[in-house]
Design an enzyme around this catalytic site. Sequence first.
Site, short mmCIF file in Angstrom:
data_model
loop_
_atom_site.label_atom_id
_atom_site.label_comp_id
_atom_site.label_asym_id
_atom_site.label_seq_id
_atom_site.Cartn_x
_atom_site.Cartn_y
_atom_site.Cartn_z
N ARG A 237 0.86 -1.19 0.00
CA ARG A 237 0.00 0.00 0.00
C ARG A 237 0.90 1.24 0.00
O ARG A 237 1.87 1.31 0.75
CB ARG A 237 -0.90 0.03 1.24
CG ARG A 237 -2.07 -0.93 1.17
CD ARG A 237 -3.12 -0.51 0.13
NE ARG A 237 -4.21 -1.46 0.01
CZ ARG A 237 -4.29 -2.44 -0.89
NH1 ARG A 237 -3.34 -2.61 -1.78
NH2 ARG A 237 -5.33 -3.25 -0.92
N GLU A 266 -3.58 7.47 -5.50
CA GLU A 266 -3.70 6.79 -6.80
C GLU A 266 -4.98 7.21 -7.51
O GLU A 266 -6.05 7.16 -6.89
CB GLU A 266 -3.70 5.27 -6.58
CG GLU A 266 -2.40 4.79 -5.96
CD GLU A 266 -2.42 3.30 -5.59
OE1 GLU A 266 -3.49 2.67 -5.64
OE2 GLU A 266 -1.36 2.78 -5.25
N HIS A 285 -0.28 0.02 -10.01
CA HIS A 285 -1.08 -0.86 -9.14
C HIS A 285 -1.63 -2.07 -9.91
O HIS A 285 -2.85 -2.28 -9.98
CB HIS A 285 -2.23 -0.07 -8.49
CG HIS A 285 -2.71 -0.70 -7.21
ND1 HIS A 285 -3.14 0.02 -6.14
CD2 HIS A 285 -2.84 -2.01 -6.84
CE1 HIS A 285 -3.52 -0.80 -5.17
NE2 HIS A 285 -3.34 -2.05 -5.57
#
Length: 319
Positions: A237, A266, A285
């Site tokens: 994370r 993000e 991601h």
Amino acid sequence: MKIVVLDGYTLNPGDLSWDRIKKHGDTVIYDHTPYDKTVERAKGAEIVFTNKTPLGEKELSQLDGLKYIGVLATGYNVVDIEAAKRRNIVVTNVPTYGTKSVAQMTFALILEMTQHVQRHSDAVHNGDWTNCRDFCFWNYPLIELDGKTMGIIGFGRIGQAVADLAEAFGMNVLAYDIYKSDQTGRKNFKWAELDEIFTQSDIVSLHCPLFPETKGIINRDNLKKMKKTAFLVNTSRGPLVVDEDLADALNNDVIAGAALDVLSVEPPKKDNPLLTAKNCIITPHIAWATKEARARLMDIAADNLEAFLAGKIINAVNM
Ligand code: NAD
């Protein structure tokens, strides 16, 4: 029964099927849902699926009749689970679906930093080999993993899968976790304190969840403890890392490089200092997003819904 999927696109951009969910009612699938459209779209639904669209007190208080929220991810912080519980809305998540995919991505990033396959292929396609006087060339240091030390912070499912791969590469593994699971039988493995992970590792890889106590674990002080030759990998994370501190450490050669699949915000803002930092690989991601892992996620989401409809709830996070 009305079923609404608020933001289905990242799970299924078109290469998977929603059929197992669709067969349970009139289903409307939105690729994305802007914040101000959530209530309008979810109104009248008994079943709602969300991945990253927030469902807080404000939204839930306007969604009479909602009985079930299926989170299309492991992390369920997008839903106010206490507010849901007060309204008897069952919330489920998908606890595990991508362990092997995230471990694979972790090594893809490590290999990119130590072998630079893409950079060398690009150089060849740019003519550097054709114009080379030797039979070979390399533009970046090539580093062998055998015998190096991998420090893993968070030794759960993914951390252990990464350790399996590290072992196969001949690496020594140091692991830090607040819960010490039984790892007898592992070769070249040692539990370690955090300081030892930072000072002894050639690669530090983050696999702990984002909790208040892990937020910012990669900060100026801990980066200073690392070897100048060390690499950092974050597939967990973004907020585990203090962006500014890591960017400074990279730009000032405090550590040799970083590879990040996740960032604190993000998508990132244009001025995120990591976007321009030295020796910093960033991917958007994608560790979870192999087709195999997404198909598994879709299946478990359907299992969760079917179990709920059968009155045998599984993977509930608020009951
Ligand atoms: P897991 O629950 O199996 O393992 C997490 C481990 O972290 C546990 O062993 C736990 O004891 C440990 N832990 C908890 N608090 C800690 C602390 N303060 N310090 C150190 N360790 C601590 O979870 P997992 O399936 O291995 O997933 C790990 C993380 O990977 C998830 O939390 C998620 O953030 C991330 N993830 C990222 C992607 C991606 O696409 N990039 C995909 C899936 C998961």
